[in-house]
Design a protein around this motif. Structure first.
Motif: not given
Length: 234
Positions: A113-118, A124-127
Motif C-alpha cells: 500500500e505504501a509503494v508509489q509509482e513515480t 517506484s518509491v516508498i516515501s
C-alpha cells in the motif's frame, strides 16, 4: 494511493537523467551504475544505502538520479526514503507524503500500500510518511528488516536514502542490514575532518563502505557552462 497533489513542493526539474539523458551528468550517473554492477560480480549488490557526512551534500538527489539510471537499464527499482527527519524523495517525483515507511513500521500500512509509482517506467518509491519522534528506534526494528526483505524479493534493486552520518546513527543502523553504503561528498564543501569522522563512524559500526560519489565538482561542458560531475571509487 490516489492522493491530491495540490500545493506539493516539487523539485522534479532536478532529475537530470530523465530530462537531459545526453548530458555529462547523466553519463556520469550511468558510469556510477556500471561501476556498482561490476563491484561484486559473484555476489551482485541488490540493496544499498546512500548517505553523506553532513546535510546539503546532494545525497538525496544522487539517489533519485542513480535510481532513474538503473530503471532505464530495464531493472525494477525501489527507492525507500528512510530520512525520517528531512524527507526529500517525494518532492523529486511530485508525490504525496501522507503515508509511507513510518506507517509501515508502526503497523498502520501494508508494504504494497505504501509503494508509489513515480511516472518513470520501472521506478517506484516508498516515501517517509509522517515524521516520527523516534526514527532510530523504528529503523533498528525487526519490522524494518522485514521491509527490506520484502523489497528485495519484489524488486531488482533497492536504494535507501538515509540521513547524514555525523548528525544521527540512522545510516549506520541501516547500513548493517544492507549490502553496503555509498557516501556522497560535496566538492569544495565537505570538510576533511567531517569526512574522516563519517568513514570512521561507519567502520566502527561494521558497515561496508562500498564507494564514494564526488558531487558538485564544477567542469566545463561543450557550451562553456558550469555543470556537475559525479565520480565513483572505492
Amino acid at each position: 494511493m490516489a492522493k491530491s497533489r495540490q500545493n506539493l513542493q516539487t523539485r522534479h526539474e532536478e532529475l537530470i537523467v530523465e530530462h537531459s539523458p545526453k548530458s555529462p551528468v547523466s553519463e556520469a550517473y550511468r558510469n556510477l551504475r556500471t561501476n556498482l554492477s561490476f563491484l561484486r560480480p559473484d555476489e551482485p549488490l541488490s540493496k544499498i544505502a546512500v548517505t553523506s557526512s553532513t546535510p546539503k551534500e546532494g545525497k538525496s538527489l544522487t539517489v533519485a538520479n542513480l535510481a532513474i539510471s538503473m530503471a532505464h537499464n530495464e531493472e525494477d527499482i525501489l527507492i525507500i526514503d528512510a530520512d525520517l527527519r528531512k524527507p526529500m524523495q517525494h518532492k523529486f517525483y511530485d508525490l504525496p507524503n501522507y503515508e509511507g515507511l513510518s506507517n509501515i513500521l508502526t503497523g498502520e500500512l501494508k508494504f504494497e500500500e505504501a509503494v508509489q509509482e513515480t511516472g518513470i517506467d520501472r521506478l517506484s518509491v516508498i516515501s517517509t510518511g509522517f515524521i516520527p519522534p523516534n526514527p532510530a528506534e523504528l529503523l533498528s526494528s525487526h519490522r524494518m528488516e522485514e521491509v527490506i526483505e520484502q523489497a528485495e524479493e519484489e524488486f531488482d534493486f533497492v536504494m535507501i536514502d538515509t540521513p547524514p552520518v555525523i548528525a544521527v546513527t540512522d545510516a549506520a543502523i541501516l547500513g548493517k542490514k544492507l549490502d553496503g553504503i555509498l557516501l556522497v561528498v560535496a566538492s569544495h564543501e565537505t570538510e576533511r575532518g567531517m569526512l574522516e569522522k563519517s568513514t570512521d563512524k561507519l567502520k566502527k559500526a561494521n558497515v561496508d563502505l562500498i564507494g564514494t560519489v564526488l558531487n558538485k565538482h564544477p567542469v566545463k561542458d561543450g557550451a562553456g557552462y558550469d555543470t556537475y560531475y559525479y565520480y565513483y571509487g572505492e
